[in-house]
Design an enzyme around this catalytic site. Structure first.
Site, mmCIF file in Angstrom:
data_model
loop_
_atom_site.group_PDB
_atom_site.id
_atom_site.type_symbol
_atom_site.label_atom_id
_atom_site.label_comp_id
_atom_site.label_asym_id
_atom_site.label_seq_id
_atom_site.Cartn_x
_atom_site.Cartn_y
_atom_site.Cartn_z
ATOM 1 N N GLN A 129 1.865 -6.114 -3.244
ATOM 2 C CA GLN A 129 2.361 -6.280 -1.866
ATOM 3 C C GLN A 129 3.645 -5.449 -1.675
ATOM 4 O O GLN A 129 3.740 -4.370 -2.251
ATOM 5 C CB GLN A 129 2.614 -7.771 -1.540
ATOM 6 C CG GLN A 129 1.355 -8.598 -1.378
ATOM 7 C CD GLN A 129 0.726 -9.022 -2.688
ATOM 8 O OE1 GLN A 129 1.388 -9.617 -3.507
ATOM 9 N NE2 GLN A 129 -0.550 -8.747 -2.882
ATOM 10 N N LYS B 174 2.000 2.099 -5.073
ATOM 11 C CA LYS B 174 2.552 1.533 -6.307
ATOM 12 C C LYS B 174 1.633 1.795 -7.495
ATOM 13 O O LYS B 174 2.074 2.136 -8.586
ATOM 14 C CB LYS B 174 2.739 0.009 -6.151
ATOM 15 C CG LYS B 174 3.694 -0.397 -5.061
ATOM 16 C CD LYS B 174 3.730 -1.901 -4.875
ATOM 17 C CE LYS B 174 2.457 -2.497 -4.335
ATOM 18 N NZ LYS B 174 2.090 -2.100 -2.976
ATOM 19 N N ASP C 38 0.807 -1.230 0.000
ATOM 20 C CA ASP C 38 0.000 0.000 0.000
ATOM 21 C C ASP C 38 0.836 1.273 0.000
ATOM 22 O O ASP C 38 0.418 2.317 0.519
ATOM 23 C CB ASP C 38 -0.965 0.028 1.210
ATOM 24 C CG ASP C 38 -1.890 -1.161 1.203
ATOM 25 O OD1 ASP C 38 -2.268 -1.612 0.106
ATOM 26 O OD2 ASP C 38 -2.228 -1.652 2.301
ATOM 27 N N GLY D 131 -4.597 -4.360 -3.641
ATOM 28 C CA GLY D 131 -5.608 -3.328 -3.899
ATOM 29 C C GLY D 131 -4.878 -2.055 -4.251
ATOM 30 O O GLY D 131 -4.117 -1.528 -3.440
ATOM 31 N N HIS D 132 -5.022 -1.595 -5.476
ATOM 32 C CA HIS D 132 -4.325 -0.395 -5.924
ATOM 33 C C HIS D 132 -5.355 0.667 -6.279
ATOM 34 O O HIS D 132 -6.202 0.443 -7.139
ATOM 35 C CB HIS D 132 -3.440 -0.711 -7.141
ATOM 36 C CG HIS D 132 -2.433 -1.788 -6.880
ATOM 37 N ND1 HIS D 132 -1.700 -2.383 -7.857
ATOM 38 C CD2 HIS D 132 -2.040 -2.388 -5.719
ATOM 39 C CE1 HIS D 132 -0.898 -3.293 -7.333
ATOM 40 N NE2 HIS D 132 -1.086 -3.325 -6.033
#
Ligand code: GDP
Ligand code: IMO
Ligand code: MG
Length: 407
Positions: A198, A15, A12, A39-40
């Site tokens: 990650q 990225k 988080d 989750g981006h």
């Protein structure tokens, strides 16, 4: 040029935002690790997009995106994500490809994941997406790969219900199947972005085991999880926050004290919007841990850091970084492998005056307040790694580039 973007902390770091920022100049974007645990969040002109499996480059019209062989892909989550993108006007048809070597996540893996974590003495706090189960089966050599979907013999390990599930997706998945070694060879000489998921400290090897995910999320995974050799990777950039966050359990030596620093804790969580996009869990927050960051610089041979969330600290009187750990009275400056040591570690903090000026509208490094520059320069000195890019907000445009990245 092949550039790898990895998370240099516990995930988080931003990225997705950085990959999106760089994707404009890339021919193709390749994800190489993890699955729907990621989750981006990407914000473009105030429109927010959440991606889990699809590489962040998808938001640029026409860019080819690849899901690499190091990933574990849940077909149900994949097609749901594609449906949502389509609903938002993103035309993905014909430009999403999946490595034939990628493993698939079956629905029953999710339940096993949740059940196993619940009976652990010390739960990891997984995302419950079946990720660890898929990687475990892969290591046991009984996993289901995309390459084998049309080969009944290789699919001998399926259980009741699996076939009916796969039947719903087989044709659509096979239509996206590709040979990544051949594709990346075809793309040699072009700009390709390798998008990490990650972070290095969640990597199964370099991370804080067992409080890690199960894939190769460090830079090494960019080669093995995509289809090129390590010497083909030209540059590795590590994304890190101006502070530290972590979702789930496991040591976080610089975590703000819940009692004595509760106001600061809440401030950083709220200002940084530190709530997970995959599970909605509040992220744990703490000061920037330079011992951990320097370790990430070393084990990923980072060429440069991309520092994000600098704006979150805009109003603080002072900011702190961790320069060593005190472990049972001993001063430690190298990141320990032992979870017991990391859990016992008390951060040795160094204070810096805050800049007390909004940086959100800053476009060049020169324009940043001197106190913010001092903070960044100390990070560079301590980690022996240049901070080449600074992110001062979640919008694509709120990005300061100090050195040209694609060169
Ligand atoms: P990822 O998993 O590394 O892609 O990061 P996430 O998207 O899960 O979390 C990063 C969050 O911070 C997202 O909500 C981004 O929109 C946001 N973000 C990224 N860069 C910045 C920044 O420089 N400042 C602020 N305030 N938010 C940022
Ligand atoms: P992105 O790509 C933050 C964490 C989980 C849990 C541990 C193991 O958004 O940075 P898993 O479900 O993978 O077996 O969970 O890893 N985790 C992440 N934390 N960001 C992520 O991805 C993560 N992916 C997994 O919270 O502690
Ligand atoms: Mg994330």
């Amino acid at each position: 040029m092949n550039i790898v973007i990895i998370g240099a902390q516990w995930g988080d770091e931003g990225k997705g935002k950085i990959v999106d920022f760089l994707a404009g100049d890339a021919e193709a974007i390749v994800r190489y690790a993890g699955g729907a645990n990621a989750g981006h969040t990407i914000v473009i002109d105030r429109r927010e997009y959440a991606l889990h499996l699809i590489p962040s480059g998808i938001l640029y019209p026409g860019k080819q995106v690849f899901l690499g062989g190091g990933m574990v892909i849940d077909p149900q989550a994949l097609f749901e994500e594609l449906r949502l993108l389509e609903e938002r006007g993103i035309d993905w048809q014909g430009r999403v490809f999946i490595s034939d070597r990628a493993h698939l996540v079956l629905p029953r893996y999710r339940k096993i994941d949740v059940d196993r974590d619940a009976v652990r003495k010390k739960p990891i706090g997984t995302t419950g997406r079946g990720i660890g189960v898929a990687y475990a089966l892969k290591s046991e050599r009984v996993g289901v790969r995309l390459a084998d979907l049309d080969n009944g013999e290789a699919l001998g390990n399926l259980e009741t219900g699996d076939t009916a599930f796969l039947d719903q997706y087989r044709d659509r998945l096979l239509a996206m199947k590709t040979d990544m070694a051949a594709e990346l060879y075809r793309l040699r000489g072009k700009n390709v972005l390798f998008e990490g998921a990650q972070g290095s400290l969640l990597d199964i090897d370099s991370g804080t085991y067992p409080y890690v995910s199960s894939g190769l999320s460090s830079a090494a995974g960019a080669a093995s999880g995509s289809g090129v050799g390590p010497r083909a990777l030209d540059k590795v950039l590590g994304v890190c926050k101006a502070y530290t966050t972590r979702v789930g359990n496991g040591p976080l030596p610089t975590e703000f004290d819940q009692k004595s620093q509760s106001a600061l804790y809440q401030f950083v969580r709220d200002t940084g919007r530190e709530y997970g996009v995959t599970t909605g869990r509040a992220r744990r927050c703490g000061s920037l841990d330079l011992v951990a960051l320097r370790y990430a610089c070393r084990v990923n041979s980072l060429d440069a850091l991309v520092l994000t969330h600098l704006d979150v600290y805009d109003t603080l009187d002072e900011v702190e970084v961790c320069v060593a750990y005190d472990i049972a009275g001993k001063r430690v400056t190298d990141f320990p492998g032992s979870i017991a040591d990391l859990t016992a570690a008390k951060p040795v903090l160094r204070k810096f005056p805050g800049w007390k000026t909004p940086v959100t509208g800053t476009h060049t490094f020169k324009e940043l307040p001197q106190a913010a520059k001092n903070y960044i320069e100390f990070i560079e000195e301590f980690t022996e790694t240049p901070v080449d890019t600074v992110s001062v907000g979640y919008e694509r445009t709120q990005t300061i580039v100090r050195n040209q990245i694609w060169s």
